[in-house]
Design an enzyme around this catalytic site. Structure first.
Site, PDB file in Angstrom:
ATOM      1  N   SER A 298       1.044  -1.217   0.386  1.00  4.83           N
ATOM      2  CA  SER A 298       0.248   0.227   0.367  1.00  4.83           C
ATOM      3  C   SER A 298       0.901   1.098  -0.093  1.00  4.83           C
ATOM      4  O   SER A 298       1.613   0.787   1.136  1.00  4.83           O
ATOM      5  CB  SER A 298      -0.576   0.028   1.434  1.00  4.83           C
ATOM      6  OG  SER A 298      -1.521   0.898   1.607  1.00  4.83           O
TER       7      SER A 298
ATOM      8  N   TYR B 199      -1.909  -0.820  10.377  1.00 10.65           N
ATOM      9  CA  TYR B 199      -2.085  -0.722   8.852  1.00 10.65           C
ATOM     10  C   TYR B 199      -0.615  -0.533   8.340  1.00 10.65           C
ATOM     11  O   TYR B 199       0.143  -1.121   7.344  1.00 10.65           O
ATOM     12  CB  TYR B 199      -3.244  -0.184   8.034  1.00 10.65           C
ATOM     13  CG  TYR B 199      -3.315  -0.327   6.859  1.00 10.65           C
ATOM     14  CD1 TYR B 199      -3.790  -1.224   6.777  1.00 10.65           C
ATOM     15  CD2 TYR B 199      -2.959   1.168   5.187  1.00 10.65           C
ATOM     16  CE1 TYR B 199      -4.055  -1.932   5.130  1.00 10.65           C
ATOM     17  CE2 TYR B 199      -3.548   0.260   4.415  1.00 10.65           C
ATOM     18  CZ  TYR B 199      -4.403  -0.945   4.360  1.00 10.65           C
ATOM     19  OH  TYR B 199      -3.994  -0.923   2.648  1.00 10.65           O
TER      20      TYR B 199
END
Length: 279
Positions: A169, A182
């Site tokens: 990501s 995350y």
């Protein structure tokens, strides 16, 4: 989503690919595009279809069923990527069904913190552990069992033995407020990708990562459902190309990294983000 039933150049002809998190979002788009380019798919997820309650979408055909309907080859395999025995069985299923494994796409991931955002001293340890178990350990296990299988196989005509594509990501490259787990998990994926690339380059196993930007997937829909619509404008404006990406944007990058067009590329993290990380 692009019409992947149309005839296309067969860039992955007869290659066997496992895609985790294949039921929806990026995994679904990658699976459909791979199949359109001649790959034989093992679509792995906790369930074969998109959960309408989680996605907020109307029921759709399961990914593997859609591939079959379009004339491709695909099977579904239920798998929790945090469980070593299940990931080992997933790779074994690909070999049992198709005789080999050429491509491993470690795509399964979550951002459960988006529903309970918190800075680190207030963050939930339970959510942190769950995030790293799926996003990082899942990539570790997928790569572990995929490389073990690829080492057993004879190389392709060009000398390559396999391709691993990890979905990281942009939050593994830059920060995101109130999502420590995350960011940590996706940063770890980027580092793990480089490590695997170094260790397996002598065996001609490629390992690269994709860092998607804000892409219109069920995960993003869940993450932004608490944000007022008027607040999404600034997010769009952060992208030099303006607006959010589509799953097919990521799928095309995954196709490139699993093809012989990427024959001299390994250990890289490709940001596919509409220019977000250029700022």
């Amino acid at each position: 989503m692009a019409d992947t039933s149309l005839p296309q150049a067969q860039r992955l002809l007869n290659k066997v690919a496992v895609v985790t998190g294949a039921a929806s979002g990026l995994g679904r788009a990658i699976s459909l595009l791979y199949a359109a380019h001649g790959a034989k798919l093992v679509c792995a997820d906790l369930r074969p279809d998109i959960d309408p309650e989680r996605s907020g979408q109307a029921p759709e055909p399961a990914t593997h069923d859609l591939i079959l309907a379009r004339g491709g080859q695909a099977v579904f395999f239920q798998c929790d990527v945090t469980k070593a025995e299940q990931v080992a069985a997933l790779v074994a299923e690909a070999v049992k069904h198709y005789g080999k494994l050429d491509i491993m796409v470690n795509n399964a991931g979550v951002n459960v913190e988006s529903l309970e955002p918190a800075i680190i001293h207030e963050a939930s340890e339970e959510l942190f552990d769950k995030t790293l178990a799926i996003n990082t350990k899942g990539v570790f296990l997928g790569s572990k069992y995929a490389t073990a299988q690829m080492l057993k196989q004879e190389p392709h005509a060009n000398g390559d033995r396999g391709w691993i594509v990890n979905v990281a990501s942009i939050m593994g490259l830059v920060g995101l407020e109130s999502c420590p787990g995350y960011c940590a998990s996706k940063s770890a994926v980027v580092g793990l990708t480089r490590n695997i690339a170094l260790d397996y380059a002598p065996h001609r196993i490629h390992c690269n990562a994709i860092a998607p930007g804000y892409t219109q997937t069920p995960m993003l829909n869940a993450a932004t459902k608490l944000i007022p619509p008027e607040a999404l404008g600034p997010i769009h404006a952060l992208h030099p190309f303006k607006g959010l990406g589509e799953p097919d944007d990521i799928a095309r990058a995954a196709l490139f990294l699993a093809s012989e067009d990427a024959s001299w590329i390994t250990g890289q993290c490709l940001a596919v983000d509409g220019g977000f990380t250029t700022r």
